[in-house]
Design a protein around this motif. Structure first.
Motif, PDB file in Angstrom:
ATOM      1  N   ARG A 141      10.819   5.948   4.650  1.00 51.01           N
ATOM      2  CA  ARG A 141      11.328   6.560   5.881  1.00 51.01           C
ATOM      3  C   ARG A 141      12.447   5.733   6.494  1.00 51.01           C
ATOM      4  O   ARG A 141      13.345   6.272   7.135  1.00 51.01           O
ATOM      5  CB  ARG A 141      10.191   6.742   6.889  1.00 51.01           C
ATOM      6  N   GLU A 142      12.399   4.416   6.326  1.00 48.01           N
ATOM      7  CA  GLU A 142      13.408   3.533   6.900  1.00 48.01           C
ATOM      8  C   GLU A 142      14.634   3.356   6.002  1.00 48.01           C
ATOM      9  O   GLU A 142      15.624   2.760   6.416  1.00 48.01           O
ATOM     10  CB  GLU A 142      12.800   2.162   7.173  1.00 48.01           C
ATOM     11  N   THR A 200       0.844  -1.189   0.000  1.00 51.75           N
ATOM     12  CA  THR A 200       0.000   0.000   0.000  1.00 51.75           C
ATOM     13  C   THR A 200       0.885   1.247   0.000  1.00 51.75           C
ATOM     14  O   THR A 200       2.100   1.177   0.206  1.00 51.75           O
ATOM     15  CB  THR A 200      -0.901   0.027   1.248  1.00 51.75           C
ATOM     16  N   ALA A 201       0.260   2.388  -0.212  1.00 53.54           N
ATOM     17  CA  ALA A 201       1.004   3.649  -0.189  1.00 53.54           C
ATOM     18  C   ALA A 201       1.615   3.892   1.186  1.00 53.54           C
ATOM     19  O   ALA A 201       2.743   4.382   1.296  1.00 53.54           O
ATOM     20  CB  ALA A 201       0.092   4.799  -0.582  1.00 53.54           C
ATOM     21  N   ALA A 202       0.904   3.531   2.236  1.00 57.10           N
ATOM     22  CA  ALA A 202       1.424   3.704   3.596  1.00 57.10           C
ATOM     23  C   ALA A 202       2.645   2.808   3.832  1.00 57.10           C
ATOM     24  O   ALA A 202       3.614   3.230   4.464  1.00 57.10           O
ATOM     25  CB  ALA A 202       0.341   3.390   4.621  1.00 57.10           C
ATOM     26  N   GLU A 203       2.602   1.583   3.310  1.00 52.40           N
ATOM     27  CA  GLU A 203       3.750   0.689   3.464  1.00 52.40           C
ATOM     28  C   GLU A 203       4.961   1.204   2.681  1.00 52.40           C
ATOM     29  O   GLU A 203       6.095   1.128   3.161  1.00 52.40           O
ATOM     30  CB  GLU A 203       3.376  -0.719   2.998  1.00 52.40           C
TER      31      GLU A 203
END
Length: 87
Positions: free
Chosen positions: A30-31, A21-24
């Motif tokens: 970020r990581e 997903t876009a959130a994943e």
């Protein structure tokens, strides 16, 4: 003879859920500095597996370790990927 169509139907039934997903993807982005710093440290350690580390190897490992710690710090502080700021 078994038909592959039944297996294909079972596999493609979850096709919508196979992609991140876009959130994943945002979480991975970020990581990414931490991941890259960890890979750099592992590379430096792998180089010294079959030999006694030289002074250059030791410096490379220390530098990579500091970068990994800094990347973790930045991620926890929410400053990963930002440039500039107060000095």
């Amino acid at each position: 003879m078994e038909h592959i169509v039944t297996v294909q139907d079972a596999v493609t039934a979850f096709e919508d859920f196979l992609e991140p997903t876009a959130a994943e993807l945002d979480a991975i982005e970020r990581e990414m500095p931490v991941i890259l710093a960890d890979v750099e440290l592992l590379d430096a350690q792998i180089i010294t597996i079959d030999r006694t580390p030289s002074e250059l190897d030791a410096r490379r490992i220390r530098r990579a370790s500091r970068r990994l710690l800094a990347a973790h710090r930045d991620q926890l502080n929410g400053t990963a990927g930002q440039t500039g700021g107060a000095a």
